[in-house]
Design an enzyme around this catalytic site. Structure first.
Site, PDB file in Angstrom:
ATOM      1  CE  LYS A   1      -4.347  -1.904   1.443  1.00  0.00           C
ATOM      2  NZ  LYS A   1      -5.555  -1.886   2.229  1.00  0.00           N
TER       3      LYS A   1
ATOM      4  CE  LYS B   1      -5.725  -8.838  -2.118  1.00  0.00           C
ATOM      5  NZ  LYS B   1      -6.876  -8.429  -1.324  1.00  0.00           N
TER       6      LYS B   1
ATOM      7  CE  LYS C   1     -12.087  -1.928  -1.856  1.00  0.00           C
ATOM      8  NZ  LYS C   1     -12.149  -3.141  -1.042  1.00  0.00           N
TER       9      LYS C   1
END
Ligand code: AQP
Length: 326
Positions: free
Chosen positions: A114, A195, A198
């Site tokens: 992230k 994976k 979104k």
């Protein structure tokens, strides 16, 4: 009081739920609510560690609650609540912060991913996210946490945090384990080596509220192979087919793949129809729920009352043990 074991899990209100969220987590919540004492929460404090618009957040919270209820969570069987309605989560996180070495958090792969994705906003919350998650779980004395495979490292950290606390202040917290479904990692449609997430973009995800036409269009574009189902994309489609198609159809696909002649056009068309059919009732129930947001708020308030009572009790014990009760 009940003798049931306790499970805790949360989902972030950051957008629409995709098949990964459903098959890795929510579907399990719905099953487990029958056998466990369940605390399921909307992880709004976690969600603000990412870039977001405050104007969108209230609707994202209500939407996620509607998703969870429409998919089958029964508020009579579980406590469904919003994380920020229980301030004790963040209070306990602070105490855990004072026990957790920075080096443990530096190892977290989700943080690294992230941080790479939002270089302009690598905030302390993003870094500290797993400690808040440990508090979310341990405050209810959970023995298990139903999550997708991507959360295993965080659950392991939760166990370590429990140990740090117990070693320093005496046995208080149980060390919980991850509970997986048979599909703990659904892969992206467009890039099946990654994976389903979104943040990769809409073409990577099948959202559970996608209209049938959209599901068919997205599946039609998913990469496959020459027919032996050896590629990651074909394996992902077969995984979905195992869940959503009839056993007979799934076995036919497996047999066809064995001889190298699996016709993906047919598989994709049938799979799209089966997925759309699976979520028909959910889509209707969600629309009905969203017409009455006050009803959703009532469910969340009731869930928060149940959660709050347990959280307060844990915090009283924790304050006493760490020496700030005077
Ligand atoms: N692809 C997946 N397969 C199986 N399980 C998955 N989960 C997420 N992706 C998959 C599980 O869904 C639950 C809720 O996760 P979250 O609220 O943390 O959502 P997320 O992981 O942030 O979802 P995304 O789409 O991956 O968001 P971004 O792209 O923003 O990071 C968890 O139990 C998780 O394991």
């Amino acid at each position: 009081m009940t003798n049931k074991q306790t499970i805790v899990s949360g989902i972030q209100p950051t957008g629409r739920l995709h098949l990964g969220n459903y098959l890795g987590a929510l579907k399990n919540f719905i099953k487990l609510q029958n056998d466990y004492q369940c605390y399921f929460f909307i992880a709004d404090y976690h969600s603000i560690t990412e870039n977001y618009n405050p104007k969108d957040k209230p609707q994202q919270i209500l939407n996620l609650a509607a998703d969870m209820l429409a998919a089958g969570l029964n508020p009579k069987k579980c406590a469904l609540f919003v994380q920020s309605d229980i301030p004790a989560h963040t209070e306990l996180a602070w105490i855990f912060n004072c026990l957790t070495p920075i080096s443990y958090l530096e190892r977290m792969t989700q943080y690294k991913d992230k941080a790479a994705r939002q270089k302009e906003n690598i905030n302390v919350g993003l870094f500290d996210y797993p400690v808040l998650q440990a508090a979310d779980i341990l405050i209810y004395h959970a023995t298990a946490v139903p999550v997708g495979q991507d959360q295993d490292q965080h659950v392991e950290l939760t166990r370590q945090v429990a140990r740090f606390f117990n070693n320093r202040f005496g046995q208080t917290f149980t060390e919980p384990k991850s509970l997986h479904t048979e599909t703990p990692k659904i892969m992206s449609l467009a890039d099946p080596d990654k994976k389903m997430s979104k943040s990769l973009g809409d073409n990577h995800c099948l959202y559970i509220d996608d209209e049938p036409k959209i599901i068919a269009a997205k599946l039609a574009k998913a990469p496959t192979d020459s027919g032996d189902a050896k590629s990651a994309g074909a394996k992902n489609l077969l995984t979905l087919s195992k869940i959503f198609s009839s056993e007979k159809l799934y076995n036919q696909y497996l047999a066809a793949a064995k001889s190298g002649g699996l016709r993906y056009g047919d598989l994709k068309k049938n799979l799209a129809a089966d997925i759309a059919a699976h979520f028909t009732d959910y889509r209707q129930a969600k629309q009905t729920l969203l017409k009455n947001p006050d009803q959703i708020r009532k469910v969340l308030a009731a869930g928060a009352r149940v959660a709050s009572a347990v959280a307060k009790k844990t915090m009283a014990e924790v304050r006493e043990k760490i020496g700030i009760s005077y």
